[in-house]
Each structure stands twice: as C-alpha cells, then as structure tokens.
Design an enzyme around this catalytic site. Sequence first.
Site, short mmCIF file in Angstrom:
data_model
loop_
_atom_site.label_atom_id
_atom_site.label_comp_id
_atom_site.label_asym_id
_atom_site.label_seq_id
_atom_site.Cartn_x
_atom_site.Cartn_y
_atom_site.Cartn_z
N ASP A 219 0.84 -1.19 0.00
CA ASP A 219 0.00 0.00 0.00
C ASP A 219 0.88 1.26 0.00
O ASP A 219 0.62 2.22 -0.73
CB ASP A 219 -0.93 -0.04 1.22
CG ASP A 219 -2.08 0.94 1.07
OD1 ASP A 219 -2.78 0.86 0.04
OD2 ASP A 219 -2.26 1.79 1.95
N LYS A 223 1.45 4.24 -2.91
CA LYS A 223 1.35 5.69 -2.65
C LYS A 223 2.57 6.42 -3.20
O LYS A 223 2.45 7.45 -3.87
CB LYS A 223 1.22 5.96 -1.15
CG LYS A 223 -0.11 5.51 -0.58
CD LYS A 223 -0.16 5.75 0.91
CE LYS A 223 -1.40 5.15 1.52
NZ LYS A 223 -1.39 5.18 2.99
N1 LIG Z 1 -10.33 3.76 5.18
C1 LIG Z 1 -9.44 4.74 5.09
O1 LIG Z 1 -9.11 5.43 6.05
C2 LIG Z 1 -8.82 5.04 3.74
C3 LIG Z 1 -7.83 6.03 3.63
C4 LIG Z 1 -7.30 6.34 2.37
C5 LIG Z 1 -7.74 5.66 1.25
N2 LIG Z 1 -8.68 4.67 1.40
C6 LIG Z 1 -9.09 3.95 0.21
O2 LIG Z 1 -10.48 4.14 0.01
C7 LIG Z 1 -11.03 2.96 -0.58
C8 LIG Z 1 -12.22 2.50 0.24
O3 LIG Z 1 -11.80 2.20 1.55
P1 LIG Z 1 -12.86 1.69 2.65
O4 LIG Z 1 -12.13 1.74 3.94
O5 LIG Z 1 -14.14 2.42 2.49
O6 LIG Z 1 -13.07 0.17 2.17
P2 LIG Z 1 -14.28 -0.82 2.55
O7 LIG Z 1 -14.91 -0.39 3.81
O8 LIG Z 1 -13.73 -2.19 2.41
O9 LIG Z 1 -15.37 -0.59 1.38
C9 LIG Z 1 -15.17 -0.98 0.06
C10 LIG Z 1 -16.48 -0.90 -0.67
O10 LIG Z 1 -16.24 -1.22 -2.05
C11 LIG Z 1 -17.22 -2.19 -2.47
N3 LIG Z 1 -16.65 -2.97 -3.56
C12 LIG Z 1 -15.73 -3.95 -3.49
N4 LIG Z 1 -15.47 -4.43 -4.72
C13 LIG Z 1 -16.24 -3.72 -5.57
C14 LIG Z 1 -16.42 -3.73 -6.98
N5 LIG Z 1 -15.75 -4.57 -7.76
N6 LIG Z 1 -17.29 -2.86 -7.52
C15 LIG Z 1 -18.00 -2.00 -6.75
N7 LIG Z 1 -17.87 -1.94 -5.41
C16 LIG Z 1 -17.00 -2.79 -4.84
C17 LIG Z 1 -17.50 -3.00 -1.24
O11 LIG Z 1 -18.72 -3.68 -1.41
P3 LIG Z 1 -19.34 -4.63 -0.28
O12 LIG Z 1 -19.87 -3.68 0.76
O13 LIG Z 1 -20.41 -5.38 -1.01
O14 LIG Z 1 -18.22 -5.49 0.20
C18 LIG Z 1 -17.55 -1.88 -0.18
O15 LIG Z 1 -18.81 -1.26 -0.19
C19 LIG Z 1 -9.90 1.94 -0.67
O16 LIG Z 1 -9.33 1.95 -1.96
C20 LIG Z 1 -8.91 2.44 0.36
O17 LIG Z 1 -7.57 2.07 0.07
C21 LIG Z 1 -9.23 4.36 2.60
#
Ligand SMILES: NC(=O)c1ccc[n+]([C@@H]2O[C@H](COP(=O)([O-])OP(=O)(O)OC[C@H]3O[C@@H](n4cnc5c(N)ncnc54)[C@H](OP(=O)(O)O)[C@@H]3O)[C@@H](O)[C@H]2O)c1
Length: 353
Positions: A219, A223
């Site tokens: 990861d 970045k």
């Molecule tokens: N969390 C943080 O603090 C943070 C910080 C910086 C960047 N990010 C980035 O932001 C993104 C989201 O993070 P998150 O923490 O929100 O992740 P998360 O809670 O795992 O949520 C991911 C979402 O994407 C959906 N998904 C998975 N595969 C998919 C597909 N092929 N098509 C459409 N939707 C799909 C999942 O569906 P289901 O609900 O059905 O599983 C879920 O709703 C990631 O790329 C992460 O690296 C996160």
Amino acid sequence: MKQIPVILFGAGGVGSALLRQIVNGRSLHQTRNQIQFNVVAVCDSRTWQFDPAGLSDQQLLDIVARKAQGEAVGEKRPSNLETLNVLASAGLENVVVVDITAADGLEPVVDRALALDYGVVLANKKIFAGPFDGAQNYFNNPRVRHESTVGGGQPVIATLRYLLDSNDPVHEIEGQLSGTLGFICQQLDKGVAFSTAVAEAKARGFTEPDPREDLGGMDVMRKVMILGRMNGWPLQTSDIEVESLYTPELADLTVPEFMAAVSSLDKAIGQRVAEAKANGQVLRYLAHVQDGKGTVGLKAIPASSGLANLKYISFRTDNYNDEALMICGKGAGVEMTAAGVVGDMVDLVREVF
Ligand SMILES: NC(=O)c1ccc[n+]([C@@H]2O[C@H](COP(=O)([O-])OP(=O)(O)OC[C@H]3O[C@@H](n4cnc5c(N)ncnc54)[C@H](OP(=O)(O)O)[C@@H]3O)[C@@H](O)[C@H]2O)c1
C-alpha cells in the site's frame, strides 16, 4: 445552480462517510459553489440503488444505515461497466464517477467514463499503480482527481500539482505514508513486542482486515509510486524496493493462523529495535523516491528528530532545496478520506464542468 449527477462505486467506510458529507454539506455547496450533487447511483460489490433523478437524502442515509448493519445497498446490479452504460443511456451529462472501492480492474470503467466526458474521482489507488503504460493515462488527466489516494485527505496531491504547475522540479520525495505502520513503530519504541503491536493495531481497527495488507508494504509502495509517476518518473514496481514486515512462510496462512504465528517475528524485529535504541535511534517505515528509484521499508532515524513523531510527506525541489516542503498532520480515517473526495468533486466541477 449546477446539477451534478454522481455515481458511487463503493459503499464501505469511506463511501458511507462520503454519503453523510454530501447530505450534510448541501447548503455549503449551494451557497459557496452553486453546486447540487445528485447521487443517482450507489453501488457496493454486487447491488445498487439507482434513480436517474437522484436518490433522496433519506434514501442515502438509509443506505448508510443498511451498510452499518452489514446489509447490501439494494437490488442486484449489472457489472460495473454495464452499470455505467445504464447511466449513459439515461442521458446524464457532467457526471462525476467516484471509485471508493479497493477493487482491482476498474480501468475499463474509468476509461468508459472518460470517453463519455465524465469526471472521475478516486480514493482507490489500484489503477494508478498498475503497469506504467496503462496507468500513465490517468496521471495529470484534467478529468481525473485522486487527492485521497495519498495522505488520507491531507493536500498532498494538490501540493505536488502546484509544484509541477509552478515549474519547481521535484527531485526527492519522502514520507511516512502509513498511519498503521506509524502506530506499530511507536509501539515498538515503547518496548512492545511486534506481535502485540500488530494485534493492538488490528483490534483498534487501524489495519486492513488482513494486517498483511499493511505489513507487506504494498500500500505504501502504491502511494509513493503515485507521487513519483505524477512527478514524471515512469516508475515500475521493480524500481521500488519494498521491505515486507512479515516473512514469506507467513504469506499463505489464514488471518487467524497469521495472527497466531506473527510472534515468530518478534525476536528479529526486537533485535533491530534494540540496535537502533543503542544508537539513539528509532525505527520508522519510510518511503523514499529519487531519480526514478525508490525504497519502502524500516529505517533507523534519530529518536530526537522531529520526523520521528510526524506523519509527513516531504518534497525536495529547486526552490525547497535546503529545507524540503513538508505536509504533515493527522492522516487517514474515513472522514478525512471522504473529505478529500468531496474536495476533488468540487474541484472537478469548478474546473471542468
Ligand atoms: N479507510 C481509510 O481510512 C482510507 C484512507 C485512504 C484511502 N482509502 C481507500 O479508500 C477505498 C475504500 O476504503 P474503505 O475503507 O471504504 O473500504 P471498505 O470499507 O472495504 O469498502 C469498500 C467498498 O467497495 C465495495 N466494492 C468492493 N469491490 C467492488 C467492486 N468490484 N465494484 C464495486 N464496489 C466494490 C465494497 O462492497 P461490499 O460492501 O459489497 O463489500 C464496499 O462497499 C480503498 O481503496 C482504500 O484504500 C481508505
């Protein structure tokens, strides 16, 4: 008032925070920027809710509540590409497509969105970190924004863009780019065993469900690759040496098996912590890229250095040569990441639509 249709791919932690922020920010966006974001579709991995006229705020908040309960967003939906085609057939224009999944393989969706003259905002790093030939189309593309891919909402991409726009060549980029690994390193400083630090980070929700996603360094590699590629270096994965904090024997275990076996790493990491301490140093997981080559891994730095306790990203440039330009502060967390996405959506509308 500009009516901007929005489609969200991803309704997890960041997606839910984004929906809340869109609802709560309505009057600000209307008065400050004369923008009304109409969320026309919200998709999770398999289902969606879709209304070409825009889902109501109550529907959006209901989706947040459903996801918090572990339920699906709505009805079974077509593939991601077909989903986009349904929107295009509805005749929607000036659409913002948001990718806040962590999924691989969304390039065809982004390509189709750009071909339709839509804007694309991503917190998902994956399309930027694939093979350079394909990924290069997404860097510095006027219809693509990706502030939240690095620094979790801190204005890192915007700062690099400013440096590039102002013709101040960037020679070196360095930073502590993982809040999770920063937490683990600070626990190591206190004499906590590596396995205990990993277990605590996981228990507090700082790691991905599989902590190897964080510990493997990929990861962080993505970045720093994003920043380096934005800067014009045609970086490939092989140009960045990545130190994984777990050994190959632990790679194929299930998550519970891994958590049980991670103490096998305590001795080796403990020795490195002790060596650093004997030299007045602490270990930090640093990313560094210069002249098109990079490293990502544990480094010993003076315990007295200001950098030891900062989540920072620094740019050394012609102008910022003897003193690098630094961005530092709280990074990551779903609210800040979603705020970075909102900022990108507003920026896209202001600059492009
Ligand atoms: N969390 C943080 O603090 C943070 C910080 C910086 C960047 N990010 C980035 O932001 C993104 C989201 O993070 P998150 O923490 O929100 O992740 P998360 O809670 O795992 O949520 C991911 C979402 O994407 C959906 N998904 C998975 N595969 C998919 C597909 N092929 N098509 C459409 N939707 C799909 C999942 O569906 P289901 O609900 O059905 O599983 C879920 O709703 C990631 O790329 C992460 O690296 C996160």
